[in-house]
Design a protein around this motif. Structure first.
Motif, short mmCIF file in Angstrom:
data_model
loop_
_atom_site.label_atom_id
_atom_site.label_comp_id
_atom_site.label_asym_id
_atom_site.label_seq_id
_atom_site.Cartn_x
_atom_site.Cartn_y
_atom_site.Cartn_z
N ALA A 1 0.85 -1.19 0.00
CA ALA A 1 0.00 0.00 0.00
C ALA A 1 0.89 1.24 0.00
O ALA A 1 1.72 1.42 0.92
CB ALA A 1 -0.92 0.01 1.22
N PHE B 1 -9.57 -1.48 -1.80
CA PHE B 1 -8.45 -2.37 -1.52
C PHE B 1 -8.88 -3.83 -1.64
O PHE B 1 -8.10 -4.70 -2.09
CB PHE B 1 -7.90 -2.09 -0.12
CG PHE B 1 -6.60 -2.78 0.19
CD1 PHE B 1 -5.40 -2.12 -0.02
CD2 PHE B 1 -6.57 -4.08 0.66
CE1 PHE B 1 -4.19 -2.75 0.24
CE2 PHE B 1 -5.37 -4.71 0.93
CZ PHE B 1 -4.17 -4.04 0.72
N VAL C 1 1.37 0.91 5.34
CA VAL C 1 1.29 1.96 4.32
C VAL C 1 2.62 2.70 4.25
O VAL C 1 3.16 3.14 5.28
CB VAL C 1 0.15 2.95 4.65
CG1 VAL C 1 0.09 4.06 3.60
CG2 VAL C 1 -1.18 2.21 4.73
#
Length: 931
Positions: free
Chosen positions: A734, A878, A912
């Motif tokens: 991500a 996602f 992330v």
């Protein structure tokens, strides 16, 4: 010596003497029958085509568009496919067609061009092998007529394959209603029993469906056990057994709830309704039930897909179209639809086994008028009533085991007291996170130009032009006859309907065009338009505007009073007509024939749903304008506002809108409370954040109950959560790109181009606005095509969403751009989807409706309310990446302003990373190149 009978002749395969063409973006590959191969720019392809016969290709309109050429004659393999294998799925590309015919599609365009004649041969062999089947009884006569009338290039090939080269032309095969089976009325089913399904029985039923040797998935079994809670006997009226079940992606929730649902239905003698929000998931669930019912005939009996009447082929509209086919030049599309109608499972034009790309080949005007999209059904007065696809599906649903429907149909039926299908006792709502939005649409009211003009058309029928719209008088003529008690209110209603917007009303909406309003409704719309323009912020002039009702401009007040009077003048005779027709069911019970009784009941339903209900809502809305405005801070039951709708800078509609502040309240009362058991399930029911889990573990469940209507029911819901089995930490990345200015179209397009190239295709680009999607598509399509990466786009390519997804799934190197519809309900496992790029944080649109909900439904935390919506949308997006355990994927957000708290909702284990575009491109390339 007598000639051999046509059906006994040995068929031969005959192909048109055509070159094969595979079109790319701005370039193509051409292979002549003599074996000359050319790959080059579109301008050279176009020059060569002028000296050759029409080429053999897949999807003529799309091929011409990609080459940048004007439409040209072609031997389109899609037309041959639809004729030879009707009701068979295929993605409308060379590779998609090859896969549908069970061939391995080559990657190189040169090899694809060489494959096209072989695909045509395969299709003709299928046709030859089935030439003596009932489906092909009239196929030769139809093909001969197409060849004689339209010059269809496949006619000779089809006739040769059928062994009837001298067949007599005929359009009689278009009259499919003559060959479709009749439905038969059956006695009402007995009342169902109330035997429970235990958690153990649910697990056992799942094991039987999966079969011996199936992969062991403990999460799926746990989920099936929890779902059994919805299939227990109800203890108290109005208090259904409600299960809220969150099942992480990969759990296998479809079969997890099909197991107890099918067991309960079989044991108790009543169907379980499974409802979805998107057509894609509706189709996927239907396909999944093949595990339970492998035999197609058995599956058709046990599993019924139900949609609104407007989705199905209307045989009366088909008959009218066939009668006008010669004049309109529509013989070929009608022929292909007729072939499909003989082979279809249920007659659904909006999914299922209908090839959606037919509308792209021949234009939407060739397909969509064949459905009853305007509520004109005359039911048993129709000569094709006994063959009607809708009536077939309604009757099959009554005795089915599983009925796969959609949220909109379920809610509308509930609002109408059960409707044609009755009230289901057990309901499964998949995509349960969309219940709030579905209820919002189902239980709202719109007093707009488009809605009021549609009511006028429904009442008066066609008023000039080429429309075949049937008015109320024509639909009821057999029921009314010359009876004064029915003729008088009908005539009064039709006269009063002229107060509604008439033909050409949009051009009269803008007063600066010099045209005066005609009737009280148009005057009301003009007054609203003036107030909106005076008070709304016009920051983006090409898009819609809205404003609050109060303080109400005096011209709006006056126009509203006049319109309320006009609508009451219309509603009164329509109510009288409804009541007098309904009275006949009792007063003439001994005299009425069954067909007349059915027609009267259908007419009363139509009057109630299409006229009386909206008129009552509109009169109430207009009445509220005279009331004093509510005090600031007071919680309203409804949210009302005025809006001026624009599309691409052009004004298209105007009016007043009313939505429930909390639409889950009418959902709970009309849908949930009458049921005995409900399962509401999704992969994203709750809002997952670390902060919420640590400080108040119950908060996420309370929010889920508020968004699904569970909070409005008298007994608490059973809660269940099953984690995803996928290893997101290992299989995904991500990334947030920090050096792309999301407000600069050039930078955004460059980022998409670089990332899509890094993944080598298999990328889904999501946008929060259609305008930005189109801008990016225009900038990157050709550079990607030069790298061998085809790009498809919603709102750009002439394909419906389901077809776009089919193409994307079939083309491993393709990329797809889309908006919300592509974010939810899209299941593309494998390498066809390995990169997902979001252009910016999907914040909720700052509308008046959202403002009121943010104020009154946020429990004093309006910022958190916005966060939850954005976080949920990101999590849904996602979830498209990993659909199987061996999938890998990269998620990229091109919005450096994204708060970290929004990304806390991604699956556990996902880390992330924030970086520049160059590093994001490298990370994407390297990660996807592994393995």
């Amino acid at each position: 010596m007598s000639l051999p009978r046509p059906e006994l002749r040995q068929p031969r395969l005959l192909l048109p003497d055509s070159p094969a063409l595979v079109a790319g973006f701005g370039r193509g590959t051409l292979l002549t029958p003599e074996g000359e191969l050319f790959s080059g720019p579109a301008i050279e392809i176009g020059r060569r085509l002028r000296d050759l016969p029409p080429p053999m290709l897949v999807h003529g309109p799309a091929s011409a568009k990609r080459l940048g050429l004007a439409p040209f004659p072609a031997c389109d393999l899609l037309e041959l496919f639809a004729f030879c294998l009707p009701a068979r799925p295929a993605a409308p590309t060379p590779r998609g067609l090859a896969m549908a015919l069970e061939r391995d599609p080559p990657a190189e365009e040169e090899a694809l061009a060489a494959l096209l004649p072989e695909l045509a041969t395969d299709l003709l062999r299928h046709l030859a092998a089935g030439r003596n089947t009932p489906l092909n009884r009239d196929a030769a006569a139809l093909a001969a007529r197409l060849g004689a009338e339209t010059g269809w290039p496949w006619a000779d090939s089809v006739l040769a394959a059928l062994g009837q080269p001298q067949a007599r032309p005929s359009l009689d095969p278009l009259k499919v209603w003559r060959r479709l089976p009749d439905w038969e009325e059956a006695a009402p089913p007995p009342p169902p029993t109330s035997h429970a399904v235990s958690p153990t029985e649910s697990r056992q039923a799942l094991a039987r469906i999966l079969g011996e040797g199936a992969e062991q998935r403990p999460q799926q079994s746990d989920y099936a056990s929890a779902a059994a809670g919805a299939f227990q006997p109800r203890e108290t009226p109005g208090a259904p057994n409600l299960v809220l079940a969150e099942a992480g992606t990969g759990t296998g929730k479809t079969l997890g709830y099909v197991a107890p649902a099918s067991l309960w239905a079989t044991r108790n003698g009543a169907p379980v309704w499974i409802s979805t929000f998107t057509r894609n998931l509706q189709r996927q669930i239907d396909q999944e039930t093949a595990r339970l019912y492998p035999d197609p005939a058995d599956r058709r009996r046990h599993v019924v897909v139900r949609k609104g009447r407007e989705n199905y082929l209307c045989l009366l509209n088909m008959e009218e179209a066939v009668g006008a086919a010669a004049m309109a030049g529509q013989a070929l599309p009608l022929a292909l639809i007729a072939r499909w109608a003989l082979a279809t499972r249920d007659g659904d034009l909006q999914g299922g086994d209908f090839p959606g790309w037919l509308a792209e080949l021949f234009g939407p005007h060739s397909i969509w008028p064949l459905a009853d999209r305007r509520g004109e059904c005359i039911h048993s007065a129709c000569g094709h009533y006994k063959q009607c696809f809708v009536e077939h599906s309604i009757r099959r649903a009554r005795t089915a085991t599983l009925v796969v429907a959609n949220h909109a149909l379920v809610m509308i039926q509930a609002a109408l007291g059960g409707g044609e299908d009755g009230r289901p006792l057990r309901l499964v709502f998949d995509e349960g996170h969309h219940l709030f939005d579905a209820a919002d649409a189902a239980f709202s009211a719109d007093l707009t130009g488009a809605e009021t003009a549609e009511l006028r058309r429904w009442l008066l029928g066609a008023e000039g032009g080429r429309s075949r719209a049937r008015g109320l008088a024509r639909r009821l003529e057999e029921l009314i006859g010359d009876r004064p008690d029915l003729l008088l209110p009908l005539e009064e209603a039709l006269q009063a309907a002229r107060a509604l917007p008439g033909p050409g009303w949009p051009s009269r909406l803008a007063e600066d065009r010099g045209e005066e309003a005609r009737g009280t409704a148009e005057a009301f719309l003009q007054a609203i338009r003036r107030q909106v323009l005076a008070r709304a912020r016009d920051e983006e002039s090409g898009y819609g505007l809205e404003c609050d009702l109060h303080p109400l401009a005096e011209p709006v007040h006056q126009a509203a009073e006049a319109l309320a009077t006009g609508l009451t003048r219309l509603r009164t005779p329509l109510q009288a007509l409804h009541d007098r027709l309904a009275a006949r069911l009792e007063d003439e019970a001994e005299e009425l024939e069954l067909g007349d009784r059915i027609r009267i009941e259908a007419a009363c339903r139509g009057l109630e749903r299409r006229a009386l209900m909206p008129l009552a809502a509109w009169v109430a809305m207009l009445g509220s304008l005279a009331a004093p405005p509510r005090a600031p801070g007071t919680r309203p039951d409804y949210v009302d506002w005025f809006a001026l709708d624009r599309r691409e800078g052009r004004e298209v509609d105007c009016g007043m809108h009313r939505h429930h502040l909390d639409p889950t309240q009418p959902f709970a009362m009309a849908v949930a409370a009458p049921a005995h058991g409900l399962l509401i399930t999704s992969a994203t029911l709750r809002d997952h954040t670390t902060h919420m889990a640590e400080e108040d573990p119950e908060a996420a469940w309370r929010a889920a109950e508020a968004r699904t209507g569970a909070a409005h029911l008298p007994t608490p819901a059973i809660r269940a959560a099953v984690a995803s089995p996928f290893d997101y930490a290992t299989r995904t990345r991500a990334l947030v790109v920090e050096d792309v200015n999301k407000a600069d179209p050039g930078q955004v397009a460059s980022a998409y181009r670089a990332l899509f190239a890094a993944s080598g295709g298999g990328a889904l680009g999501l946008f929060t606005a259609v305008r930005r999607l189109r801008d990016v598509q225009a900038r990157i399509a050709q550079p990607l095509a030069e790298r061998g990466i085809p790009l498809y786009a919603q709102h750009v390519d002439a394909m419906d969403n389901a077809t776009l997804v089919d193409v994307f799934r079939a083309e491993e190197a393709a990329c797809l751009l889309g908006t919300d519809a592509m974010r939810d309900g899209v299941d593309v496992p494998g390498r066809s989807l390995r990169l997902l790029v979001f252009d910016r944080v999907p914040w909720p649109r700052p509308s008046i409706l959202h403002r009121e909900r943010r104020t009154h439904l946020s429990e004093g935390q309006p910022k958190s309310y916005d966060d939850a919506i954005a976080r949920h949308r990101l999590r849904q997006a996602f979830g498209r990446l990993i659909r199987r355990g061996d999938d890998k994927g990269v998620f990229v957000l091109l919005d450096r302003s994204c708060p970290t708290r929004l990304l806390a909702g991604l699956p556990p284990g996902v880390v992330v990373q924030r970086m520049g575009l160059r590093d994001a491109v490298a990370e994407t390339r390297d990660f996807l190149a592994e393995d």
